[in-house]
Write a protein that holds these residues in place. Structure first.
Motif, PDB file in Angstrom:
ATOM      1  N   ALA A   1      10.084   3.142   3.135  1.00  0.00           N
ATOM      2  CA  ALA A   1       8.679   2.994   3.141  1.00  0.00           C
ATOM      3  C   ALA A   1       8.053   1.924   2.738  1.00  0.00           C
ATOM      4  O   ALA A   1       7.459   1.016   3.396  1.00  0.00           O
ATOM      5  CB  ALA A   1       7.884   4.385   3.077  1.00  0.00           C
TER       6      ALA A   1
ATOM      7  N   ARG B   1       6.902  -1.605   4.348  1.00  0.00           N
ATOM      8  CA  ARG B   1       5.383  -2.232   3.841  1.00  0.00           C
ATOM      9  C   ARG B   1       5.415  -3.708   3.373  1.00  0.00           C
ATOM     10  O   ARG B   1       4.585  -4.227   3.622  1.00  0.00           O
ATOM     11  CB  ARG B   1       4.719  -1.189   3.190  1.00  0.00           C
ATOM     12  CG  ARG B   1       3.336  -1.364   2.686  1.00  0.00           C
ATOM     13  CD  ARG B   1       2.599  -0.940   3.921  1.00  0.00           C
ATOM     14  NE  ARG B   1       1.079  -1.258   3.623  1.00  0.00           N
ATOM     15  CZ  ARG B   1       0.335  -2.336   4.312  1.00  0.00           C
ATOM     16  NH1 ARG B   1       0.788  -2.851   5.706  1.00  0.00           N
ATOM     17  NH2 ARG B   1      -0.709  -2.592   4.161  1.00  0.00           N
TER      18      ARG B   1
ATOM     19  N   SER C   1       2.233  -1.338   9.143  1.00  0.00           N
ATOM     20  CA  SER C   1       1.679  -0.218   8.918  1.00  0.00           C
ATOM     21  C   SER C   1       2.806   1.019   8.787  1.00  0.00           C
ATOM     22  O   SER C   1       3.429   1.101   9.658  1.00  0.00           O
ATOM     23  CB  SER C   1       0.302  -0.014   9.782  1.00  0.00           C
ATOM     24  OG  SER C   1       1.127   0.225  11.159  1.00  0.00           O
ATOM     25  N   VAL C   2       2.649   1.853   7.654  1.00  0.00           N
ATOM     26  CA  VAL C   2       3.412   2.819   7.458  1.00  0.00           C
ATOM     27  C   VAL C   2       3.104   4.183   7.146  1.00  0.00           C
ATOM     28  O   VAL C   2       2.186   4.228   6.324  1.00  0.00           O
ATOM     29  CB  VAL C   2       4.449   2.421   6.323  1.00  0.00           C
ATOM     30  CG1 VAL C   2       5.707   3.388   6.174  1.00  0.00           C
ATOM     31  CG2 VAL C   2       5.291   0.951   6.537  1.00  0.00           C
TER      32      VAL C   2
ATOM     33  N   ALA D   1       3.741   3.279  -3.632  1.00  0.00           N
ATOM     34  CA  ALA D   1       3.546   3.448  -2.119  1.00  0.00           C
ATOM     35  C   ALA D   1       1.900   3.540  -1.795  1.00  0.00           C
ATOM     36  O   ALA D   1       1.348   2.662  -0.839  1.00  0.00           O
ATOM     37  CB  ALA D   1       4.203   4.847  -1.646  1.00  0.00           C
TER      38      ALA D   1
ATOM     39  N   ILE E   1       0.636   2.551   2.017  1.00  0.00           N
ATOM     40  CA  ILE E   1       1.217   3.557   2.748  1.00  0.00           C
ATOM     41  C   ILE E   1       0.610   4.905   2.855  1.00  0.00           C
ATOM     42  O   ILE E   1       0.179   5.352   2.092  1.00  0.00           O
ATOM     43  CB  ILE E   1       2.667   3.775   2.343  1.00  0.00           C
ATOM     44  CG1 ILE E   1       3.349   2.294   2.361  1.00  0.00           C
ATOM     45  CG2 ILE E   1       3.390   4.826   3.213  1.00  0.00           C
ATOM     46  CD1 ILE E   1       4.762   2.473   1.534  1.00  0.00           C
ATOM     47  N   ASP E   2       0.420   5.270   4.258  1.00  0.00           N
ATOM     48  CA  ASP E   2      -0.142   6.611   4.536  1.00  0.00           C
ATOM     49  C   ASP E   2       0.690   7.780   4.171  1.00  0.00           C
ATOM     50  O   ASP E   2       1.791   7.949   5.064  1.00  0.00           O
ATOM     51  CB  ASP E   2      -0.623   6.429   5.989  1.00  0.00           C
ATOM     52  CG  ASP E   2      -1.679   7.618   6.434  1.00  0.00           C
ATOM     53  OD1 ASP E   2      -1.797   8.613   5.732  1.00  0.00           O
ATOM     54  OD2 ASP E   2      -1.799   7.451   7.706  1.00  0.00           O
TER      55      ASP E   2
END
Lengths: 519, 519
Positions: A65, A69, A74-75, A187, A192-193
């Motif tokens: 991730a 990123r 977009s992750v 993250a 990062i979502d």
């Protein structure tokens, strides 16, 4: 493209392949929110769309991730459990690195080739050599990358079983949490979502067979299968599977290894199950070495799970002590052999009815000084203290005279720098000349799945029939199969997870983006 | 059903499940001749329809077909090769039977439990015990059934490696052809439709996910993938997969076991490849033990394939002779151990560069008297004759004095009835007291795949996720996985093939018939 070109393109597509929307998975009778085009063209409408979806938030997932990123994509990271990190947070935080600055400081000459050779020997030659080289080759750089992200290492290297020399770094916490926490922090900072309690149900593919998203259960309560709301997440560049192994999936592991019954404990967290692997297999992923399931030879039957003994034995008993048969007081294997050799050796100790006769591992205060779980182990009586060898013998019912003779033989072997009986490497061997002594009863636990899906060096999941990539699908870490062959060496899971995770993240960002439709 | 009832039924079907026709397999973009119903209902139209299709014509396939036909069902057997029988015709024709009349005649007390125990020990406990019991339990009856179909057995039982006692029957031809030929003859007489050069491409399933037929290439020329005409065959009761193993599929076997390179020969026929297994996996079959691939320890590097030595060593060298390291003249393993133990032992004999140093197996005229391939082996110089032990030593570069000392030690062990060095069972051991001698150079070859798809005791293929049957799909013989665990014992493939084949045939006839449409 002009409107005219687009229409022509759309018509060609229609003539080429028909209008099928494929939702892979069992049954296949899923109903999807679809949009019928003017000429019957059907397109999945996703609830949410990102460039890259990473499934799993352990070493491999978080590394993938972050790396993805870094390139600006977009992750989203999903994890089915309520907490992030999976097994990685309860792992010992030890990472094998070929050619670290710490090795150089200690005058240890190591190389990528040496590490590859060690892992090949442990793997009984069953390893995927290209992937193995990729992992070993990436350890030094990945270790540095972790340091840049705030991971703190102990200031010395350790000699773990099966490695031909000391090359293991360990977090100051002696835990994988020392890696996972900084990565999750990074993250979140990077945007990062992160979604917990979000479980993969199946993959969504487009007409060309490319994976373009996933069906999930949002608000999932492990292990209740039908909980959570079904939603569709699109991934315009790809999905990265960092879904780990299935060591705690008792039913599935027993299909491959009937002896790994529920009576045999596991060091894994409860979420180490097989659903994600199976979903990959249903869309044609090629399973490798599924029956190669590792038993951790440093566990104790006197506590549940990974516990305190696993770390104590790894850091203290195995490198700085010995293990004896409680009936004879004698050593019976090379305490620095690979995990399979050690676990197999321990599990030969049985009475006439076939019940375990737990061997005793022990070291002294000097050997135990670096083991942070000593106090906890003593508190829970998993580790027991004895002032003299006589007392230790009495504690565990070992013949005292034989035990003392064994210790004396061991000390002579240390002086000679050679273990003639079992061929143990003696670079860091230590004399056992005075107490207090610390003993542990030992019996292996299910620890790691060497098996998983076949990938190429671009971390793409390969199709069973064509051996070509399943477009849009990547995998890293324990979810993949073949890197370790028949037996993974200690501290090589962190190495594999971080290196292949970063590789998958990088490769996925290089995928061509497909246009997806929002619901 | 009246026309009214049929229409109502059709409407209900439509309301239940939609109109999807599923053709499983890679890509999934196949175009099928379909018939659109009045309300969009789509039904596959098959070129030909029978009750039961059996794929593969070896022991399992022919047994399944005959058993199914006995119940009155219409049966078609397809085989992708130009000749029927697969590996079974080049197999040694030896069948392990627990409690045969021949054993009783020789005063050998055997039981199903003893055979199960022997196979479990060889399988390292990895066996599917329920399936194993089904096989062992069926051997006596299946052997009788073969005899009724005209199979002729030698009038004695043999002691094969890994079995705790003599229980192996063998056809008078010393070949599986002695079983396959009578079965094919019986099949033709019974009106079974036998089709060669007909290759499975993929499965056809109905709305409910039941396998209702197959897509084939009719007039297929192995191994040219796109040859033959694509046709659809319907099976209203089910499809039985008797498609064997993949020992000759070098690319695929190397994915699981990288050491099994093209340099390592195989005893299998050229058609022992993996396509059928993969098609099953693509519709959710659960693969078990795919990396457990057996090496035959009785093969010789001095000829291609199964050859003459495999039978000679099985019947003569192993039970009635010994095997020595050519450099020392000394034995180094139990010649009646299971195949894995023997193959592993032989493959430890290497020079400093890792190249094979072929061990020498030998016996004398008395030991060789039952081996029908002796003359052929001598003709092709795979087996060599020597009048004295000195001459034998010279032929193979063995130190003569050491060889004679070894033979003397062996003869004393036979007198004592005990092999203290390697624990070989001595019930049928024979003194080596006079020439002429017959020697063979030995090196293992890829022989058998223990792995395959998971089945239940109804021979139904089980789904990876639900562990419930994939309706309409059965499997038998080497195509299944788990029965033998880590190592199959000799003569247990015939046993497994015939018993599970008959079981699959019987179970398939009991399936509910589905109505299929003719093209």
């Amino acid at each position: 493209m002009s409107e005219k070109q687009k229409m022509d393109h759309s018509r060609r597509q229609l003539l080429k392949g028909g209008a099928a929307l494929t939702l892979a998975g069992i049954g296949g009778a899923a109903t999807l929110p679809v949009m019928a085009g003017t000429q019957g063209k059907v397109q999945t409408k996703f609830d949410e769309i990102v460039d890259i979806i990473v499934i799993g938030s352990g070493f491999a997932g978080m590394s993938a991730a972050l790396k993805a990123r870094e390139s600006g994509d977009s992750v989203m990271v999903i994890d089915k459990m309520p907490v992030f990190g999976g097994n990685s947070t309860i792992n010992g935080g030890a990472m094998a690195v070929a050619g670290s600055p710490l090795q150089k400081k200690e005058g240890i000459e190591d190389s990528v080739d040496t590490m590859v050779a060690d892992m090949l020997e442990a793997g009984r030659g069953m390893n995927d050599v290209e992937m193995l080289k990729l992992v070993c080759n990436g350890t030094a750089e990945s270790c540095e990358w972790l340091t840049e992200h705030g991971v703190k290492w102990k200031p010395f290297v350790q000699h773990f079983g099966g490695h031909s020399l000391p090359r293991v770094l360990q977090t100051v916490e002696s835990s994988g949490a020392g890696i996972i926490r900084p990565l999750i922090k990074a993250a979140k900072k990077a945007g990062i979502d992160m979604r917990n309690q979000t479980k993969l149900e199946s993959f969504v593919k487009n007409d060309e067979g490319r994976v373009i998203g996933i069906k999930v259960r949002d608000g999932f309560y492990f292990p209740r299968n039908k909980t959570g709301k079904v939603r569709l997440f699109g991934a315009s560049k790809g999905v990265i599977m960092a879904t780990g192994g299935f060591g705690r999936d008792i039913e599935y592991r027993q299909m491959q290894q009937p002896k790994l019954t529920k009576e045999l404990d596991s060091t894994n967290h409860a979420g180490a199950t097989s659903e994600a692997l199976k979903q990959m297999m249903l869309i044609g992923a090629n399973p490798i070495h599924l029956d190669q399931i590792q038993l951790g030879p440093w566990a104790s039957p006197d506590e549940k799970g990974f516990g305190t003994a696993s770390q104590f034995n790894t850091i203290a008993t195995y490198p700085s002590g010995i293990v004896v048969d409680s009936r004879t007081g004698e050593r019976f294997f090379n305490e620095l052999a690979d995990r399979k050799a050690r676990a197999d050796a321990i599990m030969t100790r049985r009475d006439e009815q076939g019940n375990p006769v737990y061997p005793i591992g022990f070291t002294n205060a000097e050997g135990a000084k670096k083991a942070q779980t000593l106090a906890w182990g003593l508190k829970y009586k998993v580790i027991q203290q004895a002032e003299t060898l006589d007392e230790l013998a009495q504690l565990y019912g070992i013949p005292a005279k034989a035990l003392k003779e064994q210790v004396s033989r061991w000390n002579k072997a240390v002086s000679a720098g050679k273990d003639r009986e079992f061929g143990r490497p003696m670079q860091k061997a230590m004399k056992l000349d005075q107490g207090p002594w610390y003993g542990v009863r030992m019996w292996p636990k299910v620890h790691y799945c060497m098996g998983g899906v076949r990938v190429n060096t671009h971390s793409q999941v390969l199709h069973l029939i064509t051996d070509k990539p399943i477009e849009g699908l990547f995998a890293a870490g324990e979810a993949t199969g073949g890197i370790h062959g028949a037996s993974r060496l200690g501290a090589c899971a962190v190495a594999e997870g971080v290196v292949t995770g970063r590789n998958a993240g990088q490769m996925c960002t290089q995928s061509k983006r497909v246009e997806l439709a929002q619901a």
